[in-house]
Design an enzyme around this catalytic site. Structure first.
Site, short mmCIF file in Angstrom:
data_model
loop_
_atom_site.label_atom_id
_atom_site.label_comp_id
_atom_site.label_asym_id
_atom_site.label_seq_id
_atom_site.Cartn_x
_atom_site.Cartn_y
_atom_site.Cartn_z
CE LYS A 22 0.19 5.76 -1.15
NZ LYS A 22 1.24 4.43 -1.24
CG ASN A 23 1.84 7.58 -4.63
OD1 ASN A 23 2.07 6.60 -4.60
ND2 ASN A 23 1.03 7.30 -6.06
CB CYS A 118 -4.07 -1.35 -3.17
SG CYS A 118 -4.37 -0.37 -2.05
NE ARG A 123 -0.31 -2.72 -8.19
CZ ARG A 123 -0.29 -1.72 -7.57
NH1 ARG A 123 -0.10 -0.41 -7.07
NH2 ARG A 123 -0.70 -2.13 -5.88
CG ASP A 306 -2.75 6.54 -7.65
OD1 ASP A 306 -3.36 4.89 -7.75
OD2 ASP A 306 -2.11 6.27 -6.94
NE ARG A 398 -0.79 0.51 2.15
CZ ARG A 398 -1.04 0.02 0.67
NH1 ARG A 398 -2.45 -0.04 -0.03
NH2 ARG A 398 0.18 0.81 -0.45
#
Length: 425
Positions: A22-23, A118, A123, A306, A398
């Site tokens: 995903k990232n 999230c 951030r 993560d 997600r």
């Protein structure tokens, strides 16, 4: 509302294949805006974040065709418009801000709402914006939006106060078609960034990464279309590693790249789990109660933030005292309170969590407070006596494609229900 119902499961056994990361997918899809030619991206998992970004890309004027069966996306951005400040979808996901660099470089302007995501801590996007300023852009922030304008971006020197993944990606993309040479110092060097760099270079870009945290980008006048396959998801790999560990399983994780998950493998080895590197993946074997271990999150190649919540799951039943030190985000222990409902002994203070391993966990009704914390609750529930109901699973979906089906194929007792179905049972 949907939920996962998880019951204590025996040892997980079998093989599982990882989805695309995903990232890595999200910035690569944004980078497709850097050219007016067609790009083909493969191994794109059908995640909520992917669908949100597709909608945003379409709002910029790009043509996007996603085949969910083959997991292939075709994108052609013949012309783009830089103002998406009124798009509600862009607020839902932090990665939406990654279209700013490509739009600014392509159009000379970009305006986006400040992003959400999230609730794991502050951030801010200030490092992104400072980077654009170093390339000659004028920045304005007001009414919850950020705007950048320039006549033409020009290469410059950018020092990042922190090796931010998003800022590194955004600046690389902006610099890819700027004039001259850009150097980023103290850049993030995560595998997902390397994947983005490889894609841009396939498009005709000139990006070179040094091992000391320096990235050099020589701007080119034009990028062309390219075809690219996204790397496997290392965080998903860590999730299945933890699931195998907590259930005393024997799981082969196909297509996992060992070099991407060395910190996770090292920690599981430390607590008594056997990790075997295979030609196309790795094997995780666990037998007996694990030993306590400590983790400290750091930018790559350190232990990834993560995976912090996910590995806390293993700690909850490890023998002894484990300590987690979170250095990246200030609010990333949201899973702790939910795990306590299941009988875990966790105390948190600031950025440190102390986990006393217990011999028994008990199923409970919990909610996923964020993406990775939600995955951690699934892992914890696999070892808890009785039934655990996990709500707010939209967070989990997600970032994980069919996690329930993949775990069920390994022998896990997990089903996905709608709230109405659960009440009728």
């Amino acid at each position: 509302m949907s939920l996962f119902v998880v019951k204590k499961s025996g040892p997980l056994k079998g093989e599982v294949c990882l989805s695309g990361a995903k990232n890595a997918v999200l910035p690569i899809l944004c980078a497709c805006l850097l050219t007016d030619e067609e790009c083909v991206i493969k191994q794109v998992p059908p995640l909520k974040d992917v669908f949100i970004l597709i909608d945003i890309l379409k709002k910029t004027g790009a043509y996007v065709d996603y085949n969910e069966i083959t997991e292939e996306i075709k994108i052609k951005a013949v012309c783009t418009q830089g103002d998406v400040s009124n798009e509600n979808e862009a607020v839902k996901m932090r990665a939406s801000f990654l279209i700013m660099g490509p739009l600014l470089a392509r159009n000379g302007e970009a305006k986006l709402p400040l992003p959400g995501g999230c609730p794991i801590g502050s951030r801010p996007v200030d490092l992104h914006l400072k980077g654009f300023e170093k390339l000659g852009a004028k920045i304005k922030q007001e009414h919850g939006a950020a705007e950048a304008k320039c006549t033409k971006l020009k290469g410059g020197y950018v020092y990042l106060d922190f090796p931010s993944v998003g800022a590194t990606e955004n600046i690389i993309m902006a610099a890819a078609i700027s004039e001259g040479v850009t150097v980023i110092e103290n850049a993030a060097l995560e595998p997902e960034i390397m994947d983005l760099v490889n894609f841009i270079n396939k498009m005709g870009g000139s990006v070179f990464c040094f091992g000391n945290g320096t990235i050099k980008i020589t701007g080119v006048k034009k990028l062309h279309g390219a075809e690219h396959t996204v790397i496997p998801d290392r965080i998903e790999a860590g999730t299945f590693m933890a699931a195998a560990a907590i259930t005393d399983g024997d799981v082969i994780i196909k297509n996992a790249v060992y070099g991407h998950i060395k910190p996770a493998a090292a920690k599981l080895t430390e607590c008594g789990v056997k990790i075997e590197e295979l030609q196309d993946g790795l094997r995780v074997c666990s037998n007996g109660r694990k030993k306590a271990f400590n983790i400290k999150t750091m930018p790559f190649p350190g232990f990834p933030t993560d995976m912090q919540a996910i590995f806390m799951s293993v700690m909850t039943m490890a023998k002894g005292t484990s300590i987690v030190t979170e250095t990246v985000f200030e609010n990333r222990f949201l899973q702790a309170g939910e795990m306590q409902r299941m009988g875990a002994d966790i105390k948190t203070e600031g950025r440190v969590a102390v986990v006393e391993g217990v011999k028994k966990l008990t199923g409970s009704r919990v909610n996923a407070p964020d993406l990775r914390a939600g995955a951690a609750l699934i892992i914890t529930a696999l070892a808890a006596e009785g039934k655990t109901e996990i709500g707010d699973i939209y967070h989990i979906e997600r970032g994980y494609s069919s996690i329930d089906k993949k775990l069920r194929a390994l022998g896990a007792d997990i089903i996905r229900l709608e709230e109405s179905e659960e009440k009728s049972q």
